[in-house]
Design a protein around this motif. Structure first.
Motif, PDB file in Angstrom:
ATOM      1  N   ALA A  54       0.900  -1.311   0.106  1.00  0.00           N
ATOM      2  CA  ALA A  54      -0.146   0.092  -0.152  1.00  0.00           C
ATOM      3  C   ALA A  54       0.732   1.409   0.042  1.00  0.00           C
ATOM      4  O   ALA A  54       1.981   1.376   0.398  1.00  0.00           O
ATOM      5  N   ALA A  55       0.148   2.359  -0.528  1.00  0.00           N
ATOM      6  CA  ALA A  55       0.993   3.399  -0.499  1.00  0.00           C
ATOM      7  C   ALA A  55       1.270   4.116   1.022  1.00  0.00           C
ATOM      8  O   ALA A  55       0.166   3.803   1.765  1.00  0.00           O
ATOM      9  N   GLY A  56       2.124   4.741   1.296  1.00  0.00           N
ATOM     10  CA  GLY A  56       2.344   5.123   2.682  1.00  0.00           C
ATOM     11  C   GLY A  56       2.774   4.283   3.938  1.00  0.00           C
ATOM     12  O   GLY A  56       3.232   4.499   4.775  1.00  0.00           O
ATOM     13  N   SER A  57       3.081   3.111   3.304  1.00  0.00           N
ATOM     14  CA  SER A  57       3.562   2.059   4.187  1.00  0.00           C
ATOM     15  C   SER A  57       4.796   1.921   4.366  1.00  0.00           C
ATOM     16  O   SER A  57       5.425   1.385   5.332  1.00  0.00           O
ATOM     17  N   SER A  58       5.820   2.512   3.596  1.00  0.00           N
ATOM     18  CA  SER A  58       7.194   2.356   3.405  1.00  0.00           C
ATOM     19  C   SER A  58       7.966   3.013   4.494  1.00  0.00           C
ATOM     20  O   SER A  58       9.009   2.394   4.817  1.00  0.00           O
ATOM     21  N   THR A  59       7.166   4.023   5.252  1.00  0.00           N
ATOM     22  CA  THR A  59       8.250   4.512   6.513  1.00  0.00           C
ATOM     23  C   THR A  59       8.390   3.580   7.459  1.00  0.00           C
ATOM     24  O   THR A  59       9.127   3.734   8.430  1.00  0.00           O
ATOM     25  N   GLU A  60       7.530   2.553   7.564  1.00  0.00           N
ATOM     26  CA  GLU A  60       7.734   1.610   8.613  1.00  0.00           C
ATOM     27  C   GLU A  60       8.742   0.435   8.366  1.00  0.00           C
ATOM     28  O   GLU A  60       8.978  -0.444   9.300  1.00  0.00           O
ATOM     29  N   TRP A  61       9.115   0.420   7.232  1.00  0.00           N
ATOM     30  CA  TRP A  61      10.034  -0.960   6.688  1.00  0.00           C
ATOM     31  C   TRP A  61      11.076  -0.959   7.515  1.00  0.00           C
ATOM     32  O   TRP A  61      11.938   0.180   7.547  1.00  0.00           O
ATOM     33  N   GLY A  62      11.609  -1.918   8.110  1.00  0.00           N
ATOM     34  CA  GLY A  62      12.784  -2.078   8.709  1.00  0.00           C
ATOM     35  C   GLY A  62      12.773  -1.746  10.148  1.00  0.00           C
ATOM     36  O   GLY A  62      13.824  -1.713  11.153  1.00  0.00           O
TER      37      GLY A  62
END
Lengths: 492, 492
Positions: free
Chosen positions: B480-488
């Motif tokens: 989903a859009a917006g989910s990337s800031t959580e990765w890692g």
């Protein structure tokens, strides 16, 4: 310093010794180690970028973005492995009533292949180099990594390697999981070492093919994942000033030294190409990565400019400084489709640098067959078309041809600026890559995994991912006893 | 009859013409076609088995079971593809806030690689031949198949091919999706044809390596999935009469002409091996598949029987009839570990036929290192141990060594009798297979697929598996859009 063979053998021995302990680490421990590497790279950004600018001639904004992408892809891989779905754990229950005869308890999981040798690229000193995508994928898979440094940025390579190795060590990973070697001969010798179990490479078709052939000719061959060459054709049904300006921006960014540079742009024969010269003249000169690449570009540029039937739209400039470094502005020529076919030798080969060819076509119906004939293997292919054309089915044949010959098919936009995501594919039919595997994005992890099945194994001797108590909580796909009589019956 | 090159070129052209229409069929339509092939083979079982008995010398019960397995694996593949999970469809939503810069809409799916050339084996005239596992996997993936018939069962190959082609045609699959060729030269020429995109093979290490080298040396190399050779070592912590009898049954079944035959059995030095002779004498003579295999076995048997330090436990018999066919009873010799190391040339090579070597060891602690030294690549490795030993951790090192060098690790039982299931792995480090891929079980489908990504594609031009309306109802993994800031961030 000991002799070369001794050094190579010691490196291989360290990697081999690390293989089993590293493979036994949990995905979350390995993921945390990848994040620790990412944090360490980010913490040393200023220092690393300064060295990279000096050694490569790339700009600070470009290198800043590239380093961010590099640490980001480590985090992305960490995130991709923690849930364990990449392990593809499968459990077939023992089934005395299995249709073709009693089935034992069978459990299969993807395990790391063992030590990986990664040949770094010149043109991405971070993202396809020491701590780049191949390194991230192999470490994520649980494989010890040896990077053969690119000679174009030796100091950066050494410093990056220190940071990576230090972070992995501090995160509790086994000694020997990450090593750096330098020198072409060392790389070739290590590629031939029995203990190396896979190779990865980003670079020229010439060198990549040499290394792939060495890997295939070993007494025990190993897979070699090379990303070699691509000219990334773009097919436009129209060509207005904006499209042509964007094209020049894409083909000249980073001095055209990108594997996704659009090397060919197909436009209707009646398109007005005058905006090309204007756009090209506005591009500042840019240093080529190193004297060798500069020399090669000089040769390619001369061949293309000299091709019979080519119209020069923007000649560009190329000068050499006292250190042998070359500086270029964009070169763009135009040909018709017939000329391209007649002068393949001069025109079709990849030009690594700011040079592209515009191809005028008279009949869009010719494009699918022309594409398959001229461009059998590419990282990307791109379509620029009007909304009505995208919707009316007239591009169906062309898109089929592009998908059959490319790893990524774009609609609008430009192939440069590769995102790093779960759905990215950066690899296509040869010579784009030596196999069809992707070297960007999380799908690339499968390159460094192999299936191992355990038959009637006691719980105590199973990998954690296959145990009934599933301590890592990974997805396990389950085939129940008694279910087999139904298989294939959907078709009745 | 036209000349060879013309025939080969026509076959390649037919396969290439079928590639895109076949790739466009839905998984359920393709699955139904596989089931139709299975039904047709079952309907012609009596006729096919009669021909197979005459051409191969294999027994009716063995061939009956093998044909059932062959039609079954077509049904299994049909069942495996209908839900579409094998497509690994991934959708990344466009994300203007993606951490490393705006992300386009990216969608990736596994698509068929194109025409596959499958070299049939001699020893499984059904399951690894014209309609065998490689054919099932490639058709399931959506790739046109050309089978190069094995010369050991030509009439059976032709009849099977008629049945397969007829069933596919009746099921509405495109013309050219299945073809048969004969003759070694035709096979080699077709392997070098640009239009063939992958090779598969089951047979000897010698021939498999020749073909793998040809595939790797093409101007545009292709993947070659060869299943070549394996000696399948078995490690027993004890050796009672029952275990030794079962060993003889496994190594002599189908006259030992199985790629999973246990070629080596390690037993404690003080084990009583007298049951071997009794068990071996009770085995009836069995024809070898063809004169060529008989001759090769005769040579291997003479070498092993003549190896210095080898004790003959069961000499066995080998006779030749007036047609050059050979008939054998089991040969078993015993050596100690030191003798095995000293006489690798004579002893270590695979003996395709009813011959195995028992290795006496004095110290079980030596076994992990000895295994890795002597057996770097095998389809299977097996442990026979008492329950207490399986539970107490003492086998941990040995099992680690076996998993690192084998595709399948068994606990109890015997490696012959390979089940066909989702979790089967029939492929391991070289020379077991040329790559680590499996040629048995549904996981083998990935050999014939490659990733293709579509960027910002209009719905109308996407493959069905990637469309928002998902007409085939396949699993689509979504980022989903917006989910990337959580990765890692799990590691914080």
């Amino acid at each position: 310093m000991t002799d070369t063979t001794t050094v190579v053998s010691e490196v291989a021995a360290h990697a081999a010794a690390a293989a089993r302990p590293f493979a036994a680490t949990s995905p979350s421990a390995r993921g945390a180690a990848l994040v620790a590497v990412a944090d360490a790279l980010d913490a040393h950004a200023a220092e690393l970028i300064t060295v990279a600018m000096r050694e490569t001639g790339l700009s600070e904004p470009r290198l800043t973005g590239e380093l961010k992408r590099t640490s980001w892809q480590l985090r992305l891989f960490a995130d991709a492995i923690v849930d364990g779905s990449y392990l593809d754990a499968r459990i077939d229950a023992a089934d005395p009533a299995y249709v073709i005869g009693p089935r034992p308890d069978l459990r299969r999981v993807l395990e790391p292949v063992g030590p990986v040798l990664n040949f770094a690229a010149s043109n991405f000193p971070f993202a396809f180099s020491v701590a780049g995508g191949d390194t991230a994928a192999a470490l994520a898979a649980g494989c010890p990594v040896v990077v053969k440094a690119h000679s174009g940025h030796p100091e950066l390579s050494r410093r990056t390697a220190e940071i990576v190795a230090g972070a992995l060590d501090a995160a509790g990973m086994p000694a020997g999981v990450f090593q750096l070697i330098e020198g072409q001969q060392n790389g070739v010798e290590l590629l031939q070492d029995e203990r190396i179990r896979a190779g990865a490479f980003t670079g020229s078709t010439h060198v990549g093919r040499l290394l792939a052939d060495i890997a295939a000719a070993r007494p025990r061959p190993i897979p070699f994942y090379g990303e070699l060459g691509s000219v990334n054709p773009v097919y436009a049904t129209y060509a207005d000033a904006g499209l042509l300006q964007d094209f020049v921006a894409s083909m000249s960014g980073s001095a055209g030294q990108l594997c996704t540079k659009p090397g060919f742009l197909f436009v209707p024969a009646d398109a007005d190409l005058s905006p090309i010269a204007t756009a090209a003249e506005a591009v500042a000169e840019h240093r080529l990565l190193n004297p060798g690449i500069g020399r090669a570009f000089e040769g390619r540029r001369a061949a293309v400019l000299g091709a019979e039937g080519a119209t020069v739209l923007a000649e560009g400039a190329l000068r050499e400084d006292e250190d042998g470094q070359r500086y270029a502005t964009p070169t763009v020529v135009a040909v018709d489709l017939q000329t391209l076919r007649a002068h393949r030798e001069e025109l079709l080969e990849e030009s690594f640098g700011p040079l592209s060819v515009i191809v005028r076509y008279h009949d869009a119906a010719e494009l699918p067959a022309a594409h398959e004939e001229l461009f059998p293997g590419n990282l990307t292919s791109t379509v620029h078309a009007r909304a009505a054309e995208l919707a009316d089915g007239s591009l169906h044949q062309l898109v089929g041809a592009l998908a059959a010959t490319s790893g990524r098919v774009l609609f609008g936009g430009w192939p440069t600026g590769v995102s790093v995501t779960p759905a990215m594919q950066h690899g296509g039919p040869y010579p784009a890559t030596t196999t069809d595997a992707t070297s960007v994005g999380t799908a690339g992890i499968t390159r460094f995994l192999r299936g191992v099945a355990y038959q009637n194994a006691p719980q105590e001797l199973l990998p954690a991912s296959l145990r009934d108590d599933n301590p890592w909580g990974v997805p396990q796909s389950f085939s129940a006893a008694g279910s087999s009589t139904e298989w294939g019956s959907f078709a009745r």
